[in-house]
Enzyme design. Structure first.
Site, PDB file in Angstrom:
ATOM      1  N   GLU A  75       0.962  -1.072  -0.148  1.00  0.00           N
ATOM      2  CA  GLU A  75       0.178  -0.063   0.094  1.00  0.00           C
ATOM      3  C   GLU A  75       0.786   1.001  -0.095  1.00  0.00           C
ATOM      4  O   GLU A  75       2.143   1.156   0.707  1.00  0.00           O
ATOM      5  CB  GLU A  75      -0.995   0.186   1.224  1.00  0.00           C
ATOM      6  N   GLU A 102      -1.719  11.289   4.132  1.00  0.00           N
ATOM      7  CA  GLU A 102      -2.755  11.153   5.152  1.00  0.00           C
ATOM      8  C   GLU A 102      -2.526  12.446   6.052  1.00  0.00           C
ATOM      9  O   GLU A 102      -1.400  12.805   6.316  1.00  0.00           O
ATOM     10  CB  GLU A 102      -2.632   9.859   5.765  1.00  0.00           C
TER      11      GLU A 102
END
Length: 532
Positions: free
Chosen positions: A184, A189
């Site tokens: 991933e 974020e």
């Protein structure tokens, strides 16, 4: 922000960031408490932007013009799974949650109850769940899947307690197994922007402003790992105050992170790995740059709450700040004309970027659990049992362990741990220890050399988070060797103190023993064994 689903990320003793394919962050094993927000000190983006190579060739872009989301580029998830991460939103295809207007993609989190499928795929007909918020997650899967290139997303992020915007990538085919063995890539974020910062050393009135770039990889959950880097914008600018371009450059064996073309972090294949099950269930090491050598797709979403944001900063969710909106101005994907197959030859690097030190692939253990048959199981005496391997949960880089020579004793195991979350454990084949429960004892020699006031030492047996049992070791005099005896039944009957109602399954122990000080401690171990 993987759907593991960190996750990951923040209860200082067991939640981690992680994300299981299609989710967002989940609890990891062996007390994987990750507060990713504290695992790496943020780099301040005070150095100059890099000059981009002229050999980047635009493959596709979305400027979000017109009045509708372009279905050739994007699909909308529909589920109330909560990311596998206890997020509090249902993802919908309602035009109130995601729409194009004034040249921007609007991803809107609303405070409104919604009921939908309780699974990542959004399958109708099974279990359902009702959650108090709605939002949107857009994916390019099976529409704009690519391998290697430059990925730029210009966005304005929302703030407030409980907000969790993410720009990230997942593998399309999961060649190496489910999350996170196939990887991933988190391009960006952020959680709880503009709330009071909980960064180590932050001033009392400092506001949260960190953004994160992270990789998740390793094995299928719960044996996954991750590594990332935080950054803050120049001159104290908060990401909520305007649009910024979040980007990665991805080539074979290397991924670089950028904000407004300021290169702030690099990870290479020397610091990542993938271990997966081949034929007949045999675990093997993937070769080359795996798992980051296959096609990935983009995801854009705004989560609410969950294991990270609800446990960081002011904690919980500020219900008075909704709706929240993540605005996306553009998405651009390029390939390198110099070498389109490996993506090499177009790199833009800065000497000020952090070279992130990742994780080495752990030793692959034999699957035979006969080593534990008894009547005595030597775990460590002069050396570690050949069927076991050392490992450590150490997100803050505060745990050190090594075999050392002790006068009149020979080789012992020295463990030093500073304040924070971390432990040392003995990885094992999947082991059935039920035959040790009736009369078996854990026996070890312990010498505590120093410890902070009130610190406890836990010993655990673990069969995959949260199925863990922990026991508080009785401590006595400092700097004296003492023999500790604990009935194995007394360990296994205990709950996981960090996830009540869970216990280790004695038929499927995966980490035979865990030693976890709950604070600063230096100690030595010797003659660790099971006896009947």
């Amino acid at each position: 922000m993987q759907d593991l689903t960190n996750q990951v990320k923040i209860l200082t003793s067991f939640i981690s960031a992680a994300l299981m394919s299609g989710c967002t962050a989940i609890e990891l094993p062996v007390s994987e408490s990750a507060d990713l927000a504290q695992t790496e000190k943020a780099i301040v983006l005070s150095h100059a932007p890099v000059t981009l190579s002229s050999d980047w060739q635009l493959v596709w872009e979305d400027q979000f013009e017109g009045e509708q989301i372009n279905k050739r580029n994007w699909s909308l998830e529909v589920n109330c799974w909560g990311g596998g991460n206890n997020e509090q939103q249902c993802y919908t295809d309602d035009p109130n949650n995601a729409f194009v207007k004034d040249g921007f993609l609007h991803i809107v989190a609303l405070k409104q109850s919604h009921t939908g499928p309780d699974n990542a795929e959004g399958t109708i007909g099974g279990a359902t769940k009702t959650l108090p918020y709605t939002s949107a997650r857009l994916s390019t899967r099976d529409k704009r899947d690519t391998k290697y290139g430059r990925y730029e997303i210009r966005a304005k992020l929302p703030g407030g307690q409980g907000s969790w915007p993410a720009i990230w990538m997942l593998p399309t085919d999961n060649k190496y197994g489910t999350w996170a063995a196939s990887g991933e890539i988190d391009i960006m974020e952020a959680v709880n922007l503009n709330t009071l910062s909980d960064a180590a050393g932050a001033k009392n009135d400092a506001l949260e402003s960190r953004v994160y770039g992270t990789l998740h990889y390793g094995r299928n959950w719960p044996d996954n790992v991750y590594k990332g880097q935080a950054a803050t914008l120049p001159n104290g600018v908060n990401p909520t105050e305007g649009f910024h371009t979040y980007a990665i450059e991805w080539e074979e064996g290397e991924i670089r992170w950028y904000v407004d073309n300021i290169h702030y972090a690099t990870q290479t294949q020397e610091g990542w790995y993938s271990q997966y099950e081949a034929e007949e269930g045999k675990l093997i090491n993937a070769s080359g740059a795996a798992p980051f050598d296959e096609k990935f797709h983009l995801l854009l979403n705004l989560a609410v709450g969950g294991a990270w944001s609800a446990n960081a900063n002011d904690k919980g969710i500020d219900e008075g700040l909704f709706p929240k909106t993540m605005l996306v101005d553009s998405v651009k994907v390029y390939r390198c004309k110099v070498d389109r197959w490996k993506g090499k030859g177009c790199a833009s690097r800065s000497e000020h970027a952090i070279q992130v030190i990742g994780h080495k692939a752990p030793e692959i253990l034999a699957t035979d659990d006969s080593y534990a048959d008894g009547p005595t199981l030597e775990i460590f005496t002069e050396t570690l049992n050949a069927s076991l391997a050392y490992a450590s949960y150490d997100p803050l880089d505060i745990v050190d362990y090594q075999e050392v020579t002790e006068p009149d004793r020979g080789t012992v195991l020295q463990v030093n741990k500073n304040q924070g979350s971390g432990n040392i454990y003995f990885r094992s084949p999947v082991t059935d220890v039920t035959h040790w429960q009736e009369t078996g004892e854990l026996v070890f020699d312990l010498k505590v050399e120093s410890m902070a006031d009130g610190v406890e030492l836990l010993v655990k047996m673990d069969s995959g988070w949260p199925k863990t049992s922990d026991y508080t070791v009785p401590l006595s005099a400092i700097n004296e060797w003492k023999t500790v005896r604990i009935p194995i039944a007394d360990i296994l009957k205990r709950d996981n103190r960090f996830a009540g109602g869970n216990q280790a399954d004695p038929t499927t122990i995966t980490n035979l023993l865990v030693f976890e000080p709950q604070g600063e401690m230096s100690f030595k171990l010797d003659n660790i064994r099971f006896e009947k």
